[in-house]
Design a protein around this motif. Sequence first.
Motif, PDB file in Angstrom:
ATOM      1  N   LEU A   1      48.794  82.644  19.699  1.00  0.00           N
ATOM      2  CA  LEU A   1      48.721  81.225  20.015  1.00  0.00           C
ATOM      3  C   LEU A   1      47.727  80.949  21.138  1.00  0.00           C
ATOM      4  O   LEU A   1      47.024  79.935  21.128  1.00  0.00           O
ATOM      5  CB  LEU A   1      50.108  80.696  20.394  1.00  0.00           C
ATOM      6  CG  LEU A   1      51.088  80.504  19.236  1.00  0.00           C
ATOM      7  CD1 LEU A   1      52.461  80.130  19.770  1.00  0.00           C
ATOM      8  CD2 LEU A   1      50.578  79.436  18.279  1.00  0.00           C
ATOM      9  N   VAL A   2      47.666  81.848  22.109  1.00  0.00           N
ATOM     10  CA  VAL A   2      46.695  81.677  23.199  1.00  0.00           C
ATOM     11  C   VAL A   2      45.275  81.719  22.649  1.00  0.00           C
ATOM     12  O   VAL A   2      44.422  80.908  23.025  1.00  0.00           O
ATOM     13  CB  VAL A   2      46.893  82.757  24.279  1.00  0.00           C
ATOM     14  CG1 VAL A   2      45.711  82.760  25.256  1.00  0.00           C
ATOM     15  CG2 VAL A   2      48.188  82.504  25.050  1.00  0.00           C
ATOM     16  N   TRP A   3      45.027  82.647  21.724  1.00  0.00           N
ATOM     17  CA  TRP A   3      43.683  82.704  21.134  1.00  0.00           C
ATOM     18  C   TRP A   3      43.376  81.455  20.316  1.00  0.00           C
ATOM     19  O   TRP A   3      42.243  80.969  20.306  1.00  0.00           O
ATOM     20  CB  TRP A   3      43.539  83.958  20.267  1.00  0.00           C
ATOM     21  CG  TRP A   3      43.161  85.156  21.076  1.00  0.00           C
ATOM     22  CD1 TRP A   3      43.929  86.232  21.372  1.00  0.00           C
ATOM     23  CD2 TRP A   3      41.913  85.373  21.737  1.00  0.00           C
ATOM     24  NE1 TRP A   3      43.246  87.105  22.170  1.00  0.00           N
ATOM     25  CE2 TRP A   3      42.002  86.614  22.407  1.00  0.00           C
ATOM     26  CE3 TRP A   3      40.733  84.653  21.826  1.00  0.00           C
ATOM     27  CZ2 TRP A   3      40.949  87.130  23.155  1.00  0.00           C
ATOM     28  CZ3 TRP A   3      39.680  85.166  22.572  1.00  0.00           C
ATOM     29  CH2 TRP A   3      39.790  86.391  23.215  1.00  0.00           C
ATOM     30  N   GLN A   4      44.388  80.910  19.640  1.00  0.00           N
ATOM     31  CA  GLN A   4      44.173  79.664  18.905  1.00  0.00           C
ATOM     32  C   GLN A   4      43.866  78.517  19.867  1.00  0.00           C
ATOM     33  O   GLN A   4      43.050  77.644  19.569  1.00  0.00           O
ATOM     34  CB  GLN A   4      45.401  79.346  18.055  1.00  0.00           C
ATOM     35  CG  GLN A   4      45.575  80.290  16.874  1.00  0.00           C
ATOM     36  CD  GLN A   4      46.865  80.069  16.118  1.00  0.00           C
ATOM     37  OE1 GLN A   4      47.757  79.363  16.586  1.00  0.00           O
ATOM     38  NE2 GLN A   4      46.986  80.670  14.948  1.00  0.00           N
ATOM     39  N   LEU A   5      44.522  78.533  21.024  1.00  0.00           N
ATOM     40  CA  LEU A   5      44.241  77.525  22.046  1.00  0.00           C
ATOM     41  C   LEU A   5      42.805  77.647  22.543  1.00  0.00           C
ATOM     42  O   LEU A   5      42.084  76.648  22.667  1.00  0.00           O
ATOM     43  CB  LEU A   5      45.224  77.682  23.210  1.00  0.00           C
ATOM     44  CG  LEU A   5      45.022  76.740  24.409  1.00  0.00           C
ATOM     45  CD1 LEU A   5      45.270  75.289  23.999  1.00  0.00           C
ATOM     46  CD2 LEU A   5      45.963  77.141  25.550  1.00  0.00           C
ATOM     47  N   LEU A   6      42.369  78.866  22.803  1.00  0.00           N
ATOM     48  CA  LEU A   6      40.997  79.076  23.260  1.00  0.00           C
ATOM     49  C   LEU A   6      39.989  78.698  22.178  1.00  0.00           C
ATOM     50  O   LEU A   6      38.924  78.142  22.470  1.00  0.00           O
ATOM     51  CB  LEU A   6      40.799  80.538  23.678  1.00  0.00           C
ATOM     52  CG  LEU A   6      41.589  81.003  24.901  1.00  0.00           C
ATOM     53  CD1 LEU A   6      41.338  82.485  25.162  1.00  0.00           C
ATOM     54  CD2 LEU A   6      41.216  80.178  26.133  1.00  0.00           C
ATOM     55  N   ASP A   7      40.334  78.994  20.931  1.00  0.00           N
ATOM     56  CA  ASP A   7      39.431  78.648  19.829  1.00  0.00           C
ATOM     57  C   ASP A   7      39.238  77.142  19.690  1.00  0.00           C
ATOM     58  O   ASP A   7      38.258  76.681  19.093  1.00  0.00           O
ATOM     59  CB  ASP A   7      39.956  79.210  18.508  1.00  0.00           C
ATOM     60  CG  ASP A   7      39.669  80.695  18.355  1.00  0.00           C
ATOM     61  OD1 ASP A   7      38.797  81.199  19.086  1.00  0.00           O
ATOM     62  OD2 ASP A   7      40.321  81.349  17.524  1.00  0.00           O
ATOM     63  N   SER A   8      40.163  76.364  20.239  1.00  0.00           N
ATOM     64  CA  SER A   8      40.051  74.906  20.129  1.00  0.00           C
ATOM     65  C   SER A   8      38.854  74.352  20.886  1.00  0.00           C
ATOM     66  O   SER A   8      38.400  73.241  20.608  1.00  0.00           O
ATOM     67  CB  SER A   8      41.337  74.235  20.641  1.00  0.00           C
ATOM     68  OG  SER A   8      41.485  74.409  22.044  1.00  0.00           O
TER      69      SER A   8
END
Length: 235
Positions: A173-180
């Motif tokens: 989820l953290v990586w998905q947040l960064l990908d945003s």
Amino acid sequence: MTATRADALWNRKLVLRAAAQLFAAEGLEVPLGRIAQRAGVGAGTVYRHFPSKAILVEAVFAQHLDDLVSAADRWTARSTPGDALFGFLFEVIEKCAQGKHLCDALVADRSWPHATFAAAARRFGEALDRLLHKAKHAGAVDANLRVDDLNALIAGGATLHSAHPSPDRGTRLVWQLLDSVRRIGVTKDSRLRDDERPESCAECGSPLRVKNTGRPARYCSPACRQRARRRRLVS
């Protein structure tokens, strides 16, 4: 450097390391006596380097930020601008999640920053700004993104990471947040080409080790590859 001076520096390093470990695990109320015991030195040694608890706490905060500045330099040296920024942000988020007491105290105590911590905070901000500037120049992020946006992203990511009951899913989820906030180019062919190597594991989101030759890796470990395979068989 004399042996006495070297011993003093080593003892100071031991005290800082012990204090950081105990603060992160138990909070800032840990007594100096326990810190001395963990460091393997006498209480007098702790007081010689840090005359008060507040001075020790500030020194731990400052050392924490200086370690992150060194990490920023390592990311710059070994990665492309976009990978360097996002890899560094993830490392900061992960360490903040692990040392939640330190991060919480830093946000909650309005008397911060003091002189020592202020200097370390400035160095951290400058390192983050350098990474952001290079990523913007490479077109990896939006040109309007600012350092205070990244600081907010770090705070939110650390909360997300520490709150999730599953470490693997929290990481993803953290990586998905960064990908945003990542600017990703769109191609006509959705299949991965050799020159479009993924930057993070398709299963847990952890950074992938870059290989210059061979087939691009999709998973960071055999365990992640096996979990993805089991998920495909079930679906």
